[in-house]
Design an enzyme around this catalytic site. Structure first.
Site, PDB file in Angstrom:
ATOM      1  N   THR A  86      -7.282  18.570   0.776  1.00 27.74           N
ATOM      2  CA  THR A  86      -8.049  19.219  -0.282  1.00 27.74           C
ATOM      3  C   THR A  86      -9.512  19.406   0.085  1.00 27.74           C
ATOM      4  O   THR A  86     -10.022  18.780   1.021  1.00 27.74           O
ATOM      5  CB  THR A  86      -7.959  18.345  -1.565  1.00 27.74           C
ATOM      6  OG1 THR A  86      -8.576  19.021  -2.656  1.00 27.74           O
ATOM      7  CG2 THR A  86      -8.659  17.014  -1.391  1.00 27.74           C
ATOM      8  N   SER A  95      -6.565  10.062  -5.271  1.00 29.25           N
ATOM      9  CA  SER A  95      -5.296   9.928  -6.007  1.00 29.25           C
ATOM     10  C   SER A  95      -4.161  10.618  -5.264  1.00 29.25           C
ATOM     11  O   SER A  95      -3.037  10.671  -5.773  1.00 29.25           O
ATOM     12  CB  SER A  95      -5.418  10.555  -7.396  1.00 29.25           C
ATOM     13  OG  SER A  95      -6.425   9.930  -8.133  1.00 29.25           O
ATOM     14  N   GLY A 148      -3.771  18.009  -8.114  1.00 29.53           N
ATOM     15  CA  GLY A 148      -3.990  17.782  -9.550  1.00 29.53           C
ATOM     16  C   GLY A 148      -4.879  16.602  -9.872  1.00 29.53           C
ATOM     17  O   GLY A 148      -4.819  16.071 -10.982  1.00 29.53           O
ATOM     18  N   THR A 184       1.104  -2.035   0.000  1.00 29.11           N
ATOM     19  CA  THR A 184       0.000   0.000   0.000  1.00 29.11           C
ATOM     20  C   THR A 184       0.901   1.661   0.000  1.00 29.11           C
ATOM     21  O   THR A 184       2.101   1.330   0.816  1.00 29.11           O
ATOM     22  CB  THR A 184      -0.631   0.120   0.500  1.00 29.11           C
ATOM     23  OG1 THR A 184      -0.951   0.961   0.428  1.00 29.11           O
ATOM     24  CG2 THR A 184      -1.180   1.262  -0.871  1.00 29.11           C
TER      25      THR A 184
END
Ligand code: DON
Length: 570
Positions: free
Chosen positions: A398, A452, A472, A380
Protein backbone atom coordinates in the site's frame (compact mmCIF):
# COMPACT_ATOMS: atom_id res chain seq x y z
CA UNK A 1 -30.37 -25.97 20.33
CA UNK A 2 -32.24 -28.64 18.37
CA UNK A 3 -34.22 -25.94 16.61
CA UNK A 4 -31.00 -24.14 15.80
CA UNK A 5 -29.54 -27.28 14.30
CA UNK A 6 -32.58 -27.82 12.12
CA UNK A 7 -32.32 -24.24 10.95
CA UNK A 8 -28.67 -24.73 10.22
CA UNK A 9 -29.38 -27.85 8.15
CA UNK A 10 -31.95 -25.92 6.14
CA UNK A 11 -29.46 -23.10 5.72
CA UNK A 12 -26.80 -25.52 4.52
CA UNK A 13 -29.24 -27.03 2.06
CA UNK A 14 -30.06 -23.58 0.77
CA UNK A 15 -26.38 -22.82 0.51
CA UNK A 16 -25.73 -25.93 -1.53
CA UNK A 17 -28.37 -24.86 -4.08
CA UNK A 18 -26.93 -21.37 -3.75
CA UNK A 19 -23.59 -22.86 -4.69
CA UNK A 20 -24.93 -23.38 -8.19
CA UNK A 21 -25.78 -19.70 -8.33
CA UNK A 22 -22.27 -18.92 -7.15
CA UNK A 23 -20.25 -20.83 -9.70
CA UNK A 24 -16.75 -19.47 -9.89
CA UNK A 25 -15.79 -17.81 -13.16
CA UNK A 26 -12.07 -18.36 -12.71
CA UNK A 27 -10.47 -21.74 -12.18
CA UNK A 28 -7.27 -23.51 -13.02
CA UNK A 29 -5.17 -26.50 -11.99
CA UNK A 30 -1.78 -25.10 -12.97
CA UNK A 31 -1.93 -21.60 -11.57
CA UNK A 32 -4.16 -18.79 -10.41
CA UNK A 33 -3.74 -15.03 -9.94
CA UNK A 34 -6.31 -12.72 -8.35
CA UNK A 35 -5.49 -9.00 -8.30
CA UNK A 36 -7.03 -5.59 -8.75
CA UNK A 37 -6.30 -5.17 -12.48
CA UNK A 38 -6.57 -7.45 -15.48
CA UNK A 39 -3.16 -6.28 -16.77
CA UNK A 40 -1.54 -7.28 -13.48
CA UNK A 41 -3.23 -10.68 -13.59
CA UNK A 42 -1.92 -11.15 -17.14
CA UNK A 43 1.58 -10.09 -16.08
CA UNK A 44 1.53 -12.80 -13.40
CA UNK A 45 0.12 -15.46 -15.73
CA UNK A 46 2.78 -14.65 -18.34
CA UNK A 47 5.49 -15.31 -15.77
CA UNK A 48 3.84 -18.54 -14.54
CA UNK A 49 3.52 -19.80 -18.11
CA UNK A 50 7.19 -19.02 -18.75
CA UNK A 51 8.05 -21.42 -15.94
CA UNK A 52 8.26 -18.96 -13.06
CA UNK A 53 6.98 -19.95 -9.64
CA UNK A 54 4.35 -18.14 -7.53
CA UNK A 55 6.97 -15.79 -6.06
CA UNK A 56 8.25 -14.78 -9.51
CA UNK A 57 4.65 -14.17 -10.58
CA UNK A 58 3.86 -12.22 -7.41
CA UNK A 59 6.78 -9.86 -8.03
CA UNK A 60 5.57 -9.37 -11.62
CA UNK A 61 2.04 -8.61 -10.34
CA UNK A 62 3.35 -6.16 -7.74
CA UNK A 63 5.35 -4.20 -10.31
CA UNK A 64 2.45 -4.28 -12.79
CA UNK A 65 0.06 -2.90 -10.17
CA UNK A 66 2.58 -0.12 -9.49
CA UNK A 67 1.77 0.97 -13.06
CA UNK A 68 -1.93 0.20 -13.44
CA UNK A 69 -3.19 0.92 -9.91
CA UNK A 70 -1.51 4.13 -8.70
CA UNK A 71 -4.02 4.46 -5.84
CA UNK A 72 -2.28 1.62 -3.96
CA UNK A 73 0.02 -0.40 -6.20
CA UNK A 74 3.44 1.09 -5.67
CA UNK A 75 7.17 1.35 -5.59
CA UNK A 76 6.92 4.31 -3.20
CA UNK A 77 5.21 2.39 -0.40
CA UNK A 78 5.53 -0.91 1.40
CA UNK A 79 3.76 -4.02 2.62
CA UNK A 80 3.94 -7.68 3.49
CA UNK A 81 4.37 -10.88 1.51
CA UNK A 82 3.42 -14.21 3.01
CA UNK A 83 4.75 -17.29 1.22
CA UNK A 84 4.00 -20.98 1.65
CA UNK A 85 6.47 -23.00 -0.39
CA UNK A 86 5.43 -26.44 -1.59
CA UNK A 87 8.41 -27.92 0.29
CA UNK A 88 6.83 -26.74 3.56
CA UNK A 89 8.76 -23.51 4.17
CA UNK A 90 6.60 -20.74 5.63
CA UNK A 91 7.88 -17.23 5.04
CA UNK A 92 6.84 -13.69 5.99
CA UNK A 93 8.64 -10.88 4.16
CA UNK A 94 8.26 -7.54 5.92
CA UNK A 95 8.86 -4.63 3.57
CA UNK A 96 7.01 -2.12 5.71
CA UNK A 97 8.18 1.49 5.56
CA UNK A 98 10.36 2.94 8.34
CA UNK A 99 10.35 6.35 10.01
CA UNK A 100 13.17 8.55 8.66
CA UNK A 101 16.12 8.82 11.08
CA UNK A 102 15.30 12.45 11.85
CA UNK A 103 11.77 11.58 13.03
CA UNK A 104 10.69 12.78 16.45
CA UNK A 105 8.02 11.36 18.72
CA UNK A 106 6.09 14.64 18.74
CA UNK A 107 6.61 15.66 15.12
CA UNK A 108 2.89 15.93 14.38
CA UNK A 109 1.95 17.87 17.53
CA UNK A 110 1.56 21.65 17.93
CA UNK A 111 2.96 23.69 20.84
CA UNK A 112 -0.04 22.69 22.97
CA UNK A 113 0.63 19.03 22.36
CA UNK A 114 -2.36 18.61 20.03
CA UNK A 115 -2.19 16.61 16.82
CA UNK A 116 -1.97 18.91 13.77
CA UNK A 117 -4.59 17.57 11.33
CA UNK A 118 -3.24 15.96 8.14
CA UNK A 119 0.43 16.67 8.90
CA UNK A 120 1.04 12.90 8.94
CA UNK A 121 -1.20 12.36 5.90
CA UNK A 122 -0.27 14.77 3.10
CA UNK A 123 3.10 16.21 2.05
CA UNK A 124 6.74 15.34 2.68
CA UNK A 125 6.52 14.75 6.41
CA UNK A 126 3.93 11.97 5.90
CA UNK A 127 6.34 9.77 3.93
CA UNK A 128 7.97 6.67 5.41
CA UNK A 129 11.08 5.17 3.80
CA UNK A 130 9.64 2.99 0.99
CA UNK A 131 10.11 -0.78 1.24
CA UNK A 132 8.52 -2.31 -1.85
CA UNK A 133 11.59 -2.49 -4.09
CA UNK A 134 13.68 -4.13 -1.34
CA UNK A 135 10.85 -6.50 -0.47
CA UNK A 136 10.43 -7.67 -4.06
CA UNK A 137 14.18 -8.13 -4.37
CA UNK A 138 14.31 -10.23 -1.21
CA UNK A 139 11.39 -12.37 -2.40
CA UNK A 140 13.02 -12.93 -5.77
CA UNK A 141 16.54 -13.58 -4.45
CA UNK A 142 15.49 -16.03 -1.78
CA UNK A 143 12.40 -17.75 -3.15
CA UNK A 144 12.07 -16.91 -6.84
CA UNK A 145 13.59 -18.66 -9.84
CA UNK A 146 13.62 -16.06 -12.63
CA UNK A 147 15.71 -12.94 -13.17
CA UNK A 148 14.53 -9.49 -12.09
CA UNK A 149 14.72 -8.42 -15.71
CA UNK A 150 12.24 -11.11 -16.77
CA UNK A 151 9.69 -10.50 -14.02
CA UNK A 152 9.75 -6.72 -14.42
CA UNK A 153 9.36 -6.81 -18.19
CA UNK A 154 5.52 -6.79 -18.25
CA UNK A 155 5.39 -3.77 -15.90
CA UNK A 156 7.91 -1.81 -17.95
CA UNK A 157 5.89 -2.52 -21.08
CA UNK A 158 2.68 -1.35 -19.36
CA UNK A 159 4.33 1.91 -18.31
CA UNK A 160 6.03 2.49 -21.66
CA UNK A 161 3.29 1.48 -24.08
CA UNK A 162 0.40 2.32 -21.78
CA UNK A 163 -2.77 0.41 -20.94
CA UNK A 164 -6.48 1.07 -21.26
CA UNK A 165 -7.83 3.08 -18.37
CA UNK A 166 -10.77 1.51 -16.55
CA UNK A 167 -13.86 3.40 -15.50
CA UNK A 168 -12.75 3.16 -11.88
CA UNK A 169 -9.23 4.45 -12.53
CA UNK A 170 -10.58 7.35 -14.57
CA UNK A 171 -12.85 8.37 -11.69
CA UNK A 172 -9.93 8.11 -9.29
CA UNK A 173 -7.67 10.22 -11.51
CA UNK A 174 -10.38 12.87 -11.61
CA UNK A 175 -10.52 12.78 -7.82
CA UNK A 176 -6.73 13.01 -7.64
CA UNK A 177 -6.76 16.05 -9.93
CA UNK A 178 -9.35 17.75 -7.72
CA UNK A 179 -7.34 17.34 -4.52
CA UNK A 180 -3.82 18.14 -5.76
CA UNK A 181 -3.77 21.87 -6.38
CA UNK A 182 -0.60 22.13 -4.30
CA UNK A 183 1.03 19.07 -5.91
CA UNK A 184 1.70 20.16 -9.53
CA UNK A 185 3.92 17.19 -10.43
CA UNK A 186 1.13 14.80 -9.35
CA UNK A 187 -1.34 16.70 -11.52
CA UNK A 188 1.08 16.63 -14.45
CA UNK A 189 1.92 12.93 -14.25
CA UNK A 190 -1.41 11.38 -13.27
CA UNK A 191 -3.98 13.89 -14.46
CA UNK A 192 -2.33 15.41 -17.51
CA UNK A 193 -2.91 18.83 -15.90
CA UNK A 194 -6.67 18.40 -15.84
CA UNK A 195 -7.09 16.51 -19.07
CA UNK A 196 -7.06 13.19 -17.19
CA UNK A 197 -7.60 9.86 -18.95
CA UNK A 198 -11.18 8.83 -19.64
CA UNK A 199 -12.33 5.19 -19.57
CA UNK A 200 -10.80 3.40 -22.52
CA UNK A 201 -8.01 5.97 -23.07
CA UNK A 202 -4.43 4.74 -23.15
CA UNK A 203 -2.37 5.88 -20.15
CA UNK A 204 1.36 6.06 -20.81
CA UNK A 205 3.85 6.73 -17.97
CA UNK A 206 7.23 7.47 -19.53
CA UNK A 207 8.85 8.70 -16.29
CA UNK A 208 7.77 5.60 -14.41
CA UNK A 209 9.05 3.39 -17.24
CA UNK A 210 12.46 5.04 -16.84
CA UNK A 211 12.43 4.38 -13.08
CA UNK A 212 11.37 0.77 -13.50
CA UNK A 213 14.17 0.23 -16.02
CA UNK A 214 16.70 1.56 -13.51
CA UNK A 215 15.39 -0.88 -10.89
CA UNK A 216 15.35 -3.71 -13.41
CA UNK A 217 18.98 -3.01 -14.32
CA UNK A 218 20.48 -2.20 -10.93
CA UNK A 219 18.11 -3.78 -8.37
CA UNK A 220 18.02 -2.09 -4.96
CA UNK A 221 20.84 0.24 -5.99
CA UNK A 222 18.68 1.53 -8.83
CA UNK A 223 16.13 2.80 -6.33
CA UNK A 224 17.79 3.33 -2.95
CA UNK A 225 20.89 4.99 -4.40
CA UNK A 226 21.70 7.13 -7.44
CA UNK A 227 19.35 9.42 -9.38
CA UNK A 228 16.04 7.93 -8.14
CA UNK A 229 17.09 8.23 -4.48
CA UNK A 230 18.33 11.78 -5.08
CA UNK A 231 15.01 12.73 -6.69
CA UNK A 232 13.05 11.13 -3.81
CA UNK A 233 14.98 13.12 -1.23
CA UNK A 234 14.87 16.44 -3.08
CA UNK A 235 11.11 16.05 -3.76
CA UNK A 236 10.45 15.26 -0.11
CA UNK A 237 12.52 18.26 0.99
CA UNK A 238 10.48 20.47 -1.37
CA UNK A 239 7.42 19.32 0.56
CA UNK A 240 8.96 20.02 3.97
CA UNK A 241 9.93 16.42 4.71
CA UNK A 242 13.01 15.05 6.50
CA UNK A 243 14.11 11.98 4.57
CA UNK A 244 17.81 11.68 3.70
CA UNK A 245 19.88 9.66 1.24
CA UNK A 246 21.11 7.60 4.19
CA UNK A 247 17.53 6.70 5.14
CA UNK A 248 17.07 5.20 1.69
CA UNK A 249 20.47 3.51 1.57
CA UNK A 250 19.93 1.94 4.99
CA UNK A 251 16.46 0.53 4.30
CA UNK A 252 16.24 -3.25 4.72
CA UNK A 253 13.40 -5.69 4.09
CA UNK A 254 13.14 -8.30 6.85
CA UNK A 255 12.46 -12.00 6.92
CA UNK A 256 10.06 -12.62 9.83
CA UNK A 257 8.48 -15.75 11.25
CA UNK A 258 4.79 -16.04 10.32
CA UNK A 259 2.29 -16.32 13.19
CA UNK A 260 0.47 -19.63 13.29
CA UNK A 261 -2.88 -20.49 14.81
CA UNK A 262 -5.53 -23.14 14.44
CA UNK A 263 -9.28 -22.85 13.97
CA UNK A 264 -11.58 -25.87 13.95
CA UNK A 265 -8.97 -28.18 12.47
CA UNK A 266 -7.51 -25.67 10.01
CA UNK A 267 -4.07 -24.07 10.27
CA UNK A 268 -4.02 -20.30 9.98
CA UNK A 269 -0.73 -18.72 8.87
CA UNK A 270 -0.57 -14.95 8.88
CA UNK A 271 1.55 -11.83 9.20
CA UNK A 272 3.47 -11.11 12.43
CA UNK A 273 4.42 -7.63 13.73
CA UNK A 274 4.99 -4.97 12.61
CA UNK A 275 1.56 -5.92 11.33
CA UNK A 276 -1.10 -6.45 13.94
CA UNK A 277 -3.04 -8.47 11.36
CA UNK A 278 -1.97 -12.02 12.17
CA UNK A 279 -2.06 -11.67 15.95
CA UNK A 280 -5.48 -9.98 15.89
CA UNK A 281 -6.95 -12.46 13.40
CA UNK A 282 -5.75 -15.49 15.35
CA UNK A 283 -6.76 -13.85 18.65
CA UNK A 284 -10.34 -13.31 17.45
CA UNK A 285 -10.54 -16.83 16.01
CA UNK A 286 -9.31 -18.28 19.32
CA UNK A 287 -12.01 -16.36 21.20
CA UNK A 288 -14.70 -17.61 18.81
CA UNK A 289 -13.61 -21.20 18.32
CA UNK A 290 -15.81 -22.79 20.98
CA UNK A 291 -18.68 -20.31 20.74
CA UNK A 292 -20.75 -22.51 18.41
CA UNK A 293 -21.01 -19.98 15.60
CA UNK A 294 -21.84 -22.81 13.22
CA UNK A 295 -25.05 -23.42 15.16
CA UNK A 296 -26.14 -19.80 14.93
CA UNK A 297 -27.67 -18.21 11.87
CA UNK A 298 -25.25 -16.17 9.77
CA UNK A 299 -25.57 -12.48 10.79
CA UNK A 300 -28.15 -13.30 13.48
CA UNK A 301 -27.99 -11.00 16.48
CA UNK A 302 -26.43 -13.75 18.62
CA UNK A 303 -23.68 -14.38 16.06
CA UNK A 304 -22.97 -10.69 15.46
CA UNK A 305 -22.75 -10.12 19.20
CA UNK A 306 -20.15 -12.81 19.80
CA UNK A 307 -18.02 -11.67 16.88
CA UNK A 308 -18.22 -7.99 17.91
CA UNK A 309 -17.31 -8.78 21.53
CA UNK A 310 -14.32 -10.83 20.40
CA UNK A 311 -13.21 -8.01 18.09
CA UNK A 312 -13.59 -5.49 20.90
CA UNK A 313 -11.23 -7.42 23.18
CA UNK A 314 -8.57 -8.00 20.58
CA UNK A 315 -8.54 -4.45 19.19
CA UNK A 316 -8.24 -3.12 22.77
CA UNK A 317 -5.10 -5.20 23.27
CA UNK A 318 -3.81 -4.27 19.81
CA UNK A 319 -3.75 -0.62 20.91
CA UNK A 320 -1.58 -1.37 23.93
CA UNK A 321 0.73 -4.19 23.00
CA UNK A 322 1.51 -4.06 19.31
CA UNK A 323 4.28 -2.22 17.50
CA UNK A 324 7.57 -2.82 15.73
CA UNK A 325 9.14 -5.97 17.29
CA UNK A 326 12.63 -4.54 16.70
CA UNK A 327 11.82 -1.73 19.12
CA UNK A 328 9.47 -3.21 21.69
CA UNK A 329 8.90 -6.61 23.20
CA UNK A 330 5.65 -7.81 21.59
CA UNK A 331 4.09 -10.74 23.50
CA UNK A 332 3.33 -12.60 20.27
CA UNK A 333 3.18 -16.15 21.58
CA UNK A 334 1.02 -15.16 24.51
CA UNK A 335 -1.45 -13.19 22.38
CA UNK A 336 -2.01 -15.94 19.83
CA UNK A 337 -2.43 -18.64 22.49
CA UNK A 338 -5.70 -20.38 23.34
CA UNK A 339 -4.87 -19.72 27.03
CA UNK A 340 -4.93 -15.97 26.44
CA UNK A 341 -8.33 -16.22 24.73
CA UNK A 342 -9.63 -18.33 27.63
CA UNK A 343 -8.44 -15.86 30.26
CA UNK A 344 -9.83 -12.89 28.33
CA UNK A 345 -13.21 -14.63 28.23
CA UNK A 346 -13.24 -15.34 31.98
CA UNK A 347 -14.09 -11.68 32.54
CA UNK A 348 -15.81 -10.91 29.26
CA UNK A 349 -18.29 -13.49 28.11
CA UNK A 350 -19.06 -12.92 24.46
CA UNK A 351 -22.84 -13.10 24.82
CA UNK A 352 -23.21 -9.81 26.68
CA UNK A 353 -22.69 -6.21 25.66
CA UNK A 354 -19.59 -4.68 27.24
CA UNK A 355 -19.10 -1.01 26.51
CA UNK A 356 -15.66 -0.25 25.08
CA UNK A 357 -15.11 2.06 28.05
CA UNK A 358 -15.42 -0.94 30.34
CA UNK A 359 -13.04 -3.05 28.24
CA UNK A 360 -9.41 -2.05 28.70
CA UNK A 361 -6.35 -3.53 27.13
CA UNK A 362 -4.65 -6.04 29.36
CA UNK A 363 -2.38 -4.51 31.96
CA UNK A 364 1.32 -5.30 32.16
CA UNK A 365 0.77 -7.49 35.21
CA UNK A 366 -1.93 -9.53 33.46
CA UNK A 367 0.36 -10.06 30.47
CA UNK A 368 3.22 -10.93 32.83
CA UNK A 369 1.17 -13.55 34.58
CA UNK A 370 0.50 -15.20 31.22
CA UNK A 371 4.20 -15.01 30.36
CA UNK A 372 4.99 -16.77 33.63
CA UNK A 373 2.38 -19.39 32.82
CA UNK A 374 4.09 -19.99 29.50
CA UNK A 375 7.47 -20.31 31.14
CA UNK A 376 6.09 -22.72 33.71
CA UNK A 377 4.50 -24.93 31.09
CA UNK A 378 7.66 -24.65 28.92
CA UNK A 379 6.58 -23.67 26.17
CA UNK A 380 2.65 -13.83 15.36
CA UNK A 381 -3.90 -3.86 -2.48
CA UNK A 382 -4.09 -7.54 -1.75
CA UNK A 383 -3.29 -10.14 -4.38
CA UNK A 384 -3.06 -13.92 -4.25
CA UNK A 385 -1.00 -16.30 -6.37
CA UNK A 386 -0.62 -20.08 -6.58
CA UNK A 387 1.45 -22.12 -9.01
CA UNK A 388 1.45 -25.67 -10.35
CA UNK A 389 3.97 -26.84 -7.76
CA UNK A 390 1.73 -25.82 -4.86
CA UNK A 391 3.63 -22.67 -3.83
CA UNK A 392 1.32 -19.90 -2.64
CA UNK A 393 1.80 -16.16 -2.15
CA UNK A 394 -0.47 -13.78 -0.26
CA UNK A 395 0.63 -10.17 -0.66
CA UNK A 396 -0.81 -6.92 0.66
CA UNK A 397 0.99 -3.65 0.00
CA UNK A 398 0.00 0.00 0.00
CA UNK A 399 0.71 3.72 -0.11
CA UNK A 400 -1.68 3.92 2.88
CA UNK A 401 -4.35 6.45 1.92
CA UNK A 402 -5.56 6.48 -1.71
CA UNK A 403 -2.60 7.86 -3.73
CA UNK A 404 -0.58 8.14 -0.49
CA UNK A 405 0.94 11.48 0.50
CA UNK A 406 -0.05 12.93 -2.94
CA UNK A 407 3.64 13.71 -3.50
CA UNK A 408 5.03 12.46 -6.84
CA UNK A 409 8.79 12.10 -7.21
CA UNK A 410 9.83 14.77 -9.68
CA UNK A 411 10.81 13.37 -13.06
CA UNK A 412 10.43 9.72 -11.95
CA UNK A 413 6.67 9.29 -12.12
CA UNK A 414 5.70 7.56 -8.87
CA UNK A 415 3.79 8.52 -5.75
CA UNK A 416 5.13 8.36 -2.21
CA UNK A 417 3.29 6.80 0.74
CA UNK A 418 1.78 8.52 3.77
CA UNK A 419 2.43 5.58 6.04
CA UNK A 420 3.69 7.79 8.91
CA UNK A 421 0.01 8.21 9.82
CA UNK A 422 -0.06 4.58 10.97
CA UNK A 423 2.07 5.52 13.96
CA UNK A 424 0.29 6.70 17.05
CA UNK A 425 1.06 10.45 16.81
CA UNK A 426 -0.18 10.88 20.37
CA UNK A 427 -1.35 8.18 22.82
CA UNK A 428 -5.12 7.76 22.67
CA UNK A 429 -5.69 10.08 19.67
CA UNK A 430 -7.12 8.17 16.71
CA UNK A 431 -5.42 8.11 13.30
CA UNK A 432 -7.18 8.22 9.91
CA UNK A 433 -8.67 4.77 10.48
CA UNK A 434 -9.91 5.74 13.96
CA UNK A 435 -7.29 3.45 15.50
CA UNK A 436 -5.76 4.51 18.77
CA UNK A 437 -2.35 3.45 19.98
CA UNK A 438 0.12 3.88 22.75
CA UNK A 439 3.87 3.86 23.43
CA UNK A 440 4.32 0.53 21.62
CA UNK A 441 3.45 2.30 18.35
CA UNK A 442 4.94 5.73 19.13
CA UNK A 443 7.20 7.37 16.52
CA UNK A 444 10.93 6.57 16.77
CA UNK A 445 13.69 6.97 14.19
CA UNK A 446 13.97 3.95 11.84
CA UNK A 447 10.98 2.23 13.45
CA UNK A 448 8.22 0.51 11.46
CA UNK A 449 4.69 1.79 12.04
CA UNK A 450 2.06 -0.74 13.13
CA UNK A 451 -0.07 -2.12 10.30
CA UNK A 452 -3.38 -3.97 9.98
CA UNK A 453 -2.45 -5.72 6.75
CA UNK A 454 -3.33 -9.39 7.04
CA UNK A 455 -2.07 -11.53 4.19
CA UNK A 456 -3.16 -15.00 5.28
CA UNK A 457 -2.89 -18.60 4.10
CA UNK A 458 -5.29 -21.22 5.48
CA UNK A 459 -4.13 -24.83 5.40
CA UNK A 460 -5.38 -28.28 6.31
CA UNK A 461 -2.70 -30.77 7.28
CA UNK A 462 -0.13 -28.50 5.67
CA UNK A 463 -1.92 -28.23 2.30
CA UNK A 464 -3.11 -24.80 1.14
CA UNK A 465 -6.90 -24.43 1.37
CA UNK A 466 -7.20 -20.69 0.73
CA UNK A 467 -5.07 -17.59 0.14
CA UNK A 468 -6.70 -14.51 1.67
CA UNK A 469 -6.21 -10.81 2.36
CA UNK A 470 -7.74 -7.39 1.79
CA UNK A 471 -7.14 -3.66 1.83
CA UNK A 472 -9.26 -1.43 4.07
CA UNK A 473 -7.11 -0.08 6.92
CA UNK A 474 -8.42 -1.21 10.27
CA UNK A 475 -11.16 -3.29 8.58
CA UNK A 476 -8.61 -5.57 6.91
CA UNK A 477 -8.43 -7.89 9.92
CA UNK A 478 -12.19 -8.29 10.27
CA UNK A 479 -12.64 -8.74 6.49
CA UNK A 480 -10.22 -11.67 6.51
CA UNK A 481 -11.89 -12.98 9.67
CA UNK A 482 -15.29 -13.00 7.95
CA UNK A 483 -13.90 -14.94 4.97
CA UNK A 484 -12.69 -17.61 7.37
CA UNK A 485 -15.98 -17.74 9.29
CA UNK A 486 -18.02 -17.73 6.07
CA UNK A 487 -16.12 -20.68 4.64
CA UNK A 488 -15.37 -22.76 7.75
CA UNK A 489 -18.42 -22.14 9.95
CA UNK A 490 -21.05 -21.36 7.36
CA UNK A 491 -19.67 -23.56 4.57
CA UNK A 492 -20.34 -20.85 1.99
CA UNK A 493 -19.08 -21.43 -1.53
CA UNK A 494 -16.08 -19.14 -2.18
CA UNK A 495 -17.88 -16.61 -4.40
CA UNK A 496 -20.59 -16.12 -1.78
CA UNK A 497 -18.04 -16.00 1.05
CA UNK A 498 -16.34 -13.06 -0.66
CA UNK A 499 -19.42 -11.17 -1.82
CA UNK A 500 -21.50 -11.47 1.38
CA UNK A 501 -21.87 -8.17 3.24
CA UNK A 502 -19.38 -7.37 5.99
CA UNK A 503 -19.42 -5.58 9.31
CA UNK A 504 -16.67 -4.30 11.60
CA UNK A 505 -15.94 -3.28 15.18
CA UNK A 506 -12.55 -2.07 16.47
CA UNK A 507 -13.06 -1.33 20.20
CA UNK A 508 -12.91 2.43 19.69
CA UNK A 509 -15.14 4.00 18.60
CA UNK A 510 -17.77 1.72 20.16
CA UNK A 511 -19.73 1.37 16.92
CA UNK A 512 -20.58 -1.58 14.70
CA UNK A 513 -20.03 -0.49 11.09
CA UNK A 514 -21.86 -2.44 8.41
CA UNK A 515 -22.08 -2.47 4.65
CA UNK A 516 -25.30 -1.59 2.81
CA UNK A 517 -27.70 -4.57 3.06
CA UNK A 518 -25.35 -6.14 5.62
CA UNK A 519 -27.65 -6.51 8.62
CA UNK A 520 -31.40 -6.87 8.98
CA UNK A 521 -33.45 -4.25 10.78
CA UNK A 522 -34.45 -6.91 13.35
CA UNK A 523 -30.82 -7.77 14.11
CA UNK A 524 -29.91 -4.12 14.51
CA UNK A 525 -32.94 -3.42 16.67
CA UNK A 526 -32.33 -6.36 18.97
CA UNK A 527 -28.68 -5.42 19.48
CA UNK A 528 -29.43 -1.71 19.89
CA UNK A 529 -31.75 -2.70 22.73
CA UNK A 530 -28.70 -4.23 24.44
CA UNK A 531 -26.52 -1.13 24.06
CA UNK A 532 -24.82 -1.54 20.68
CA UNK A 533 -24.54 1.34 18.22
CA UNK A 534 -24.65 0.82 14.47
CA UNK A 535 -23.51 2.88 11.53
CA UNK A 536 -23.89 2.05 7.87
CA UNK A 537 -20.78 2.75 5.79
CA UNK A 538 -19.51 2.15 2.27
CA UNK A 539 -18.10 -1.14 0.97
CA UNK A 540 -15.50 -2.79 3.17
CA UNK A 541 -12.34 -4.23 1.64
CA UNK A 542 -11.36 -5.93 -1.60
CA UNK A 543 -10.57 -9.53 -0.74
CA UNK A 544 -8.90 -11.00 -3.79
CA UNK A 545 -8.70 -14.63 -2.78
CA UNK A 546 -7.93 -18.12 -4.03
CA UNK A 547 -9.57 -21.33 -2.78
CA UNK A 548 -8.69 -24.96 -3.37
CA UNK A 549 -11.63 -26.95 -4.70
CA UNK A 550 -11.21 -30.61 -3.72
CA UNK A 551 -13.86 -31.87 -6.18
CA UNK A 552 -12.32 -30.13 -9.17
CA UNK A 553 -8.85 -30.76 -7.80
CA UNK A 554 -7.74 -27.23 -8.64
CA UNK A 555 -7.90 -23.56 -7.74
CA UNK A 556 -10.82 -21.17 -7.79
CA UNK A 557 -9.99 -17.48 -8.09
CA UNK A 558 -12.42 -15.02 -6.55
CA UNK A 559 -11.87 -11.34 -7.28
CA UNK A 560 -13.87 -9.22 -4.85
CA UNK A 561 -16.70 -7.54 -6.79
CA UNK A 562 -16.66 -4.50 -4.49
CA UNK A 563 -13.91 -2.67 -6.40
CA UNK A 564 -13.97 -4.50 -9.72
CA UNK A 565 -10.97 -6.80 -9.30
CA UNK A 566 -9.83 -9.52 -11.73
CA UNK A 567 -8.55 -13.08 -11.84
CA UNK A 568 -7.06 -15.55 -14.25
CA UNK A 569 -6.14 -19.22 -14.08
CA UNK A 570 -5.09 -21.98 -16.40
O1 DON B 1 -0.93 -0.72 7.13
C1 DON B 1 -2.11 -0.43 7.31
O2 DON B 1 -2.81 -1.01 8.11
C2 DON B 1 -2.73 0.67 6.48
N1 DON B 1 -1.70 1.58 6.07
C3 DON B 1 -3.46 0.08 5.32
C4 DON B 1 -4.09 1.13 4.44
C5 DON B 1 -5.25 0.66 3.69
O3 DON B 1 -5.64 -0.48 3.74
C6 DON B 1 -5.96 1.68 2.89
N2 DON B 1 -7.01 1.04 2.17
N3 DON B 1 -8.09 1.14 2.02
Amino acid sequence: MKQNLTRLLIALLLFSTHAIAHQPTFYGREGMIVAHDQEAVEAGLEILKKGGNAVDAAVAVAYALAVTHPQAGNIGGGGFMLIKMADGRQIAIDYRETAPAKSLRDMYLDENGDVIPYKSVFGGLAVGVPGTVAGMQMALDEYGTLSRKKVMKPAIKLAQKGFKVSYQLSRNLEYLYNVTESFPETRRVFANNGNFSKPGDRFIQADLAKTLKLISKHGNKGFYEGPVAEAVVSTILDFKGIMTLDDLKNYKAMNRTPVLGTYKGYEIMSMPPPSSGGIALIGILNLLEDEGLDTLFWHSSAAIQKIVEAERLVYADRSEWLGDPDFIDVPINEMISKEYAGRRKELNDLSTYHSSESVSPWTASEMDSLKRYFKESEETTHFSVVDKWGNAVSNTYTLNWTFGSRVTVKGYGFLLNDEMDDFSAKPGVPNMFGLVGNIANAIEPNKRMLSSMTPTIVMKEGKVVSVLGSPGGSTIITSVLQLILNTIDYKMPPVLAISSPRFHHQWLPDVVYYEPFGLSQETIQSLENQGYEFEIRSWIGESNAIFYDPIYGGWIGVPDPRRGAHAGGY
